[in-house]
Design a protein around this motif. Structure first.
Motif, PDB file in Angstrom:
ATOM      1  N   GLY A  71      -1.243  -2.391  -8.816  1.00 47.92           N
ATOM      2  CA  GLY A  71      -2.288  -2.707  -7.814  1.00 47.92           C
ATOM      3  C   GLY A  71      -2.781  -4.172  -7.826  1.00 47.92           C
ATOM      4  N   ILE A  72      -3.066  -4.274  -9.012  1.00 46.83           N
ATOM      5  CA  ILE A  72      -3.698  -5.785  -9.606  1.00 46.83           C
ATOM      6  C   ILE A  72      -2.802  -6.760  -9.280  1.00 46.83           C
ATOM      7  CG2 ILE A  72      -4.463  -7.094 -11.597  1.00 46.83           C
ATOM      8  CD1 ILE A  72      -5.645  -4.676 -12.715  1.00 46.83           C
ATOM      9  N   PHE A  73      -1.594  -6.575  -9.549  1.00 45.63           N
ATOM     10  CA  PHE A  73      -0.370  -7.498  -9.346  1.00 45.63           C
ATOM     11  C   PHE A  73      -0.241  -7.555  -7.799  1.00 45.63           C
ATOM     12  CE2 PHE A  73       4.364  -8.445  -8.515  1.00 45.63           C
ATOM     13  CZ  PHE A  73       4.209  -9.694  -9.072  1.00 45.63           C
ATOM     14  N   PHE A  74      -0.244  -6.719  -7.126  1.00 51.22           N
ATOM     15  CA  PHE A  74      -0.104  -6.628  -5.582  1.00 51.22           C
ATOM     16  C   PHE A  74      -1.396  -7.641  -5.109  1.00 51.22           C
ATOM     17  CE2 PHE A  74       2.433  -2.598  -5.105  1.00 51.22           C
ATOM     18  CZ  PHE A  74       3.647  -3.465  -5.546  1.00 51.22           C
ATOM     19  N   ALA A  75      -2.624  -7.304  -5.512  1.00 50.36           N
ATOM     20  CA  ALA A  75      -4.023  -7.921  -5.218  1.00 50.36           C
ATOM     21  C   ALA A  75      -3.778  -9.531  -5.438  1.00 50.36           C
ATOM     22  CB  ALA A  75      -4.933  -7.261  -5.894  1.00 50.36           C
ATOM     23  N   LEU A  76      -3.018  -9.820  -6.477  1.00 49.42           N
ATOM     24  CA  LEU A  76      -2.891 -11.264  -6.816  1.00 49.42           C
ATOM     25  C   LEU A  76      -1.886 -11.885  -5.733  1.00 49.42           C
ATOM     26  CD1 LEU A  76      -2.741 -11.155 -10.871  1.00 49.42           C
ATOM     27  CD2 LEU A  76      -4.647 -12.222  -9.123  1.00 49.42           C
ATOM     28  N   ILE A  77      -0.870 -11.187  -5.352  1.00 50.16           N
ATOM     29  CA  ILE A  77       0.302 -11.706  -4.447  1.00 50.16           C
ATOM     30  C   ILE A  77      -0.614 -11.908  -3.207  1.00 50.16           C
ATOM     31  CG2 ILE A  77       2.314 -11.069  -3.167  1.00 50.16           C
ATOM     32  CD1 ILE A  77       3.245  -9.842  -5.619  1.00 50.16           C
ATOM     33  N   ILE A  78      -1.247 -11.053  -2.710  1.00 52.53           N
ATOM     34  CA  ILE A  78      -1.878 -10.742  -1.486  1.00 52.53           C
ATOM     35  C   ILE A  78      -3.084 -11.940  -1.305  1.00 52.53           C
ATOM     36  CG2 ILE A  78      -3.545  -9.521  -0.001  1.00 52.53           C
ATOM     37  CD1 ILE A  78      -1.934  -7.202  -0.678  1.00 52.53           C
ATOM     38  N   TRP A  80      -1.461   6.821 -13.064  1.00 53.40           N
ATOM     39  CA  TRP A  80      -2.686   6.197 -12.640  1.00 53.40           C
ATOM     40  C   TRP A  80      -2.600   4.676 -13.218  1.00 53.40           C
ATOM     41  CZ3 TRP A  80      -6.487   4.177 -15.151  1.00 53.40           C
ATOM     42  CH2 TRP A  80      -6.792   4.942 -16.476  1.00 53.40           C
ATOM     43  N   LYS A  81      -2.195   4.469 -14.349  1.00 52.69           N
ATOM     44  CA  LYS A  81      -2.169   3.212 -15.081  1.00 52.69           C
ATOM     45  C   LYS A  81      -1.097   2.398 -14.446  1.00 52.69           C
ATOM     46  CE  LYS A  81      -3.872   4.982 -19.363  1.00 52.69           C
ATOM     47  NZ  LYS A  81      -3.449   5.167 -20.836  1.00 52.69           N
ATOM     48  N   LEU A  82       0.096   2.875 -14.216  1.00 53.30           N
ATOM     49  CA  LEU A  82       1.153   2.081 -13.533  1.00 53.30           C
ATOM     50  C   LEU A  82       0.802   1.689 -12.096  1.00 53.30           C
ATOM     51  CD1 LEU A  82       4.096   1.046 -13.269  1.00 53.30           C
ATOM     52  CD2 LEU A  82       4.759   3.362 -12.317  1.00 53.30           C
ATOM     53  N   CYS A  83      -0.022   2.617 -11.325  1.00 56.33           N
ATOM     54  CA  CYS A  83      -0.494   2.194 -10.196  1.00 56.33           C
ATOM     55  C   CYS A  83      -1.475   1.098 -10.147  1.00 56.33           C
ATOM     56  CB  CYS A  83      -1.047   3.375  -9.490  1.00 56.33           C
ATOM     57  SG  CYS A  83       0.364   4.473  -8.972  1.00 56.33           S
ATOM     58  N   ASP A 108       0.818  -1.211  -0.073  1.00 52.75           N
ATOM     59  CA  ASP A 108       0.099   0.057   0.031  1.00 52.75           C
ATOM     60  C   ASP A 108       0.821   1.110  -0.066  1.00 52.75           C
ATOM     61  OD1 ASP A 108      -2.324  -1.407  -0.050  1.00 52.75           O
ATOM     62  OD2 ASP A 108      -2.931  -0.990   1.984  1.00 52.75           O
ATOM     63  N   PHE A 109       1.941   1.133   0.866  1.00 47.96           N
ATOM     64  CA  PHE A 109       2.878   2.407   0.815  1.00 47.96           C
ATOM     65  C   PHE A 109       3.397   2.594  -0.543  1.00 47.96           C
ATOM     66  CE2 PHE A 109       6.998   4.168   1.869  1.00 47.96           C
ATOM     67  CZ  PHE A 109       6.379   5.480   2.245  1.00 47.96           C
ATOM     68  N   SER A 110       3.851   1.554  -1.151  1.00 44.86           N
ATOM     69  CA  SER A 110       4.592   1.670  -2.346  1.00 44.86           C
ATOM     70  C   SER A 110       3.627   1.965  -3.437  1.00 44.86           C
ATOM     71  CB  SER A 110       5.050   0.241  -2.732  1.00 44.86           C
ATOM     72  OG  SER A 110       6.004  -0.087  -1.898  1.00 44.86           O
ATOM     73  N   ILE A 147       1.031   4.226  -3.002  1.00 45.69           N
ATOM     74  CA  ILE A 147       0.869   5.820  -2.625  1.00 45.69           C
ATOM     75  C   ILE A 147       2.095   6.404  -3.207  1.00 45.69           C
ATOM     76  CG2 ILE A 147       0.639   7.316  -0.614  1.00 45.69           C
ATOM     77  CD1 ILE A 147      -0.922   5.130   0.497  1.00 45.69           C
ATOM     78  N   LEU A 148       3.381   6.038  -2.835  1.00 46.18           N
ATOM     79  CA  LEU A 148       4.456   6.785  -2.982  1.00 46.18           C
ATOM     80  C   LEU A 148       4.551   6.775  -4.543  1.00 46.18           C
ATOM     81  CD1 LEU A 148       7.190   7.819  -1.608  1.00 46.18           C
ATOM     82  CD2 LEU A 148       8.137   5.689  -2.189  1.00 46.18           C
ATOM     83  N   ILE A 149       4.415   5.859  -5.209  1.00 49.53           N
ATOM     84  CA  ILE A 149       4.546   5.747  -6.724  1.00 49.53           C
ATOM     85  C   ILE A 149       3.587   6.864  -7.376  1.00 49.53           C
ATOM     86  CG2 ILE A 149       4.136   4.297  -8.955  1.00 49.53           C
ATOM     87  CD1 ILE A 149       5.455   1.867  -7.143  1.00 49.53           C
ATOM     88  N   TYR A 150       2.366   6.663  -7.021  1.00 53.17           N
ATOM     89  CA  TYR A 150       1.438   7.665  -7.376  1.00 53.17           C
ATOM     90  C   TYR A 150       1.980   9.165  -7.180  1.00 53.17           C
ATOM     91  CZ  TYR A 150      -2.700   9.884  -8.926  1.00 53.17           C
ATOM     92  OH  TYR A 150      -3.883  10.718  -9.587  1.00 53.17           O
ATOM     93  N   TRP A 151       2.245   9.435  -5.831  1.00 49.82           N
ATOM     94  CA  TRP A 151       2.787  10.614  -5.500  1.00 49.82           C
ATOM     95  C   TRP A 151       3.828  11.032  -6.510  1.00 49.82           C
ATOM     96  CZ3 TRP A 151       7.109  11.952  -2.349  1.00 49.82           C
ATOM     97  CH2 TRP A 151       6.916  13.150  -1.761  1.00 49.82           C
ATOM     98  N   ARG A 152       4.791  10.194  -6.690  1.00 47.36           N
ATOM     99  CA  ARG A 152       6.030  10.720  -7.555  1.00 47.36           C
ATOM    100  C   ARG A 152       5.786  10.756  -8.719  1.00 47.36           C
ATOM    101  NH1 ARG A 152       9.637  13.481  -5.422  1.00 47.36           N
ATOM    102  NH2 ARG A 152      11.197  12.334  -6.607  1.00 47.36           N
ATOM    103  N   THR A 153       5.176   9.847  -9.275  1.00 45.59           N
ATOM    104  CA  THR A 153       4.715   9.996 -10.839  1.00 45.59           C
ATOM    105  C   THR A 153       3.587  10.459 -11.247  1.00 45.59           C
ATOM    106  OG1 THR A 153       3.823   7.630 -10.940  1.00 45.59           O
ATOM    107  CG2 THR A 153       6.251   7.840 -10.915  1.00 45.59           C
ATOM    108  N   GLY A 154       2.509  10.263 -10.591  1.00 49.36           N
ATOM    109  CA  GLY A 154       1.092  10.723 -11.047  1.00 49.36           C
ATOM    110  C   GLY A 154       0.409   9.784 -12.031  1.00 49.36           C
TER     111      GLY A 154
END
Length: 139
Positions: A105-112, A98-101, A85-87, A89-96
C-alpha cells in the motif's frame, strides 16, 4: 560486438512488447511502461520496430504524448489506482498478511503520488509549458 548489442536490445524490445500486449488483456498487468521500454529498446536496435511502436494504434499516441510532454492520461491514472486497490484487496483476502498489504500500500501510494503530478492531457501539458511550470517532479 555492435551486432550483439543490437540483438540484445532487440530481444529486450520484443520481450517488453510482449508484456505490453499481455497488459492490454490481463487486468492489473501494466502495458504503458513496457510499451515505453520496448520503444526505447527498439530505438537502440531497429528503426523499423521503433517506427512500428510510434505508429501503433494503441501504443503510438501514448508514447508520442509521453515523449513530447510527459502526459500520463487521467483515465490511465484511474485505471492504475483501481487495479492497485483491487490487487491489495485480493492479496489480503488470499493471504491475510496485513504487513505485506501495508508495505504494498505504501509502495502503491508513492506510485500514485508520482503519477498524480504528471499532466493528464496534451492540453494540460501545453498549458504548464506555456506558464513555465514543471511537467512532473523535476522538469
Amino acid at each position: 560486438m555492435e551486432k550483439i548489442k543490437k540483438a540484445l536490445w532487440f530481444s529486450a524490445g520484443i520481450l517488453f512488447l510482449g508484456i505490453a500486449y499481455l497488459g492490454t488483456f490481463i487486468p492489473g498487468l501494466p502495458w504503458s511502461t513496457p510499451a515505453l521500454l520496448a520503444t526505447w529498446c527498439f530505438s537502440k536496435s531497429s528503426k523499423k520496430f521503433h517506427d512500428y511502436m510510434l505508429n501503433h494504434k494503441l501504443f503510438g499516441p501514448f508514447i508520442k504524448n509521453w515523449g513530447e510532454g510527459r502526459v500520463f492520461p487521467t483515465l490511465a491514472k484511474w485505471a492504475m489506482f483501481l487495479s492497485m486497490d483491487f490487487s491489495l484487496i485480493l492479496i489480503y483476502w488470499r493471504t491475510g498478511n496485513w504487513k505485506l498489504c501495508l508495505g504494498l500500500g505504501i509502495f502503491f501510494a508513492l506510485i500514485i503520488l508520482w503519477a498524480s503530478r504528471l499532466p493528464g492531457s496534451k492540453g494540460e501539458s501545453d498549458r504548464r509549458r506555456a506558464a513555465g511550470e514543471k511537467l512532473g517532479w523535476f522538469k
